[in-house]
Design a protein around this motif. Sequence first.
Motif: not given
Length: 171
Positions: A30-38, A50-62
């Motif tokens: 429901k949120f703007k972040e992407r989530y992956y089930l790993c 694991s449920l992993v949250k994926h987001y950008r910090a500046c130009l870096d993928e976190k």
Amino acid sequence: MSSLLKEDMEKKLFKPKGHTLNEFIETKSKFKERYYLCTSVAKQKEVHISLVKHYRACLDEKYEISEMWLLKDLEYIDGKEPDTDNPNFDMMFEEVRKIEAYSCASKYAFARSLIKLNTLYTKRDIKVLNFDSSYIEEGVIWASNNGDCLVLMRICFYASNLLCLSLCPMP
């Protein structure tokens, strides 16, 4: 794209923890972040989900682990409605965790991954409920490539049969 994402996630999140990333699927949120089930395997041969949250910090993928479970604690995986194109499924640990995969095919890919890892490492009896067994069981076709191809082939086969039947004149 997904192989690059897998490589990046493994390098930044899993390798530093001593894990090998096995499978991942995108989940809806429901949120703007992407989530992956790993699924990942630790050096001690312990399988993690694991449920992993994926987001950008500046130009870096976190990447950051939001929740983590052990495969040995999984009691069942419930695919909900096996006769519909439904991406929702439940995983029962100490409590039920409801997941909405990005697609029905990715839900099945994740279930196949859990079954394979369970067979290789934990060798427990995990209940697999409400999944079409013909898409879950390891067969000749998907033993050599991704099982999503098998799912797609079967859907196309059924669709072409329906088309042929609709074109046939009724007596």
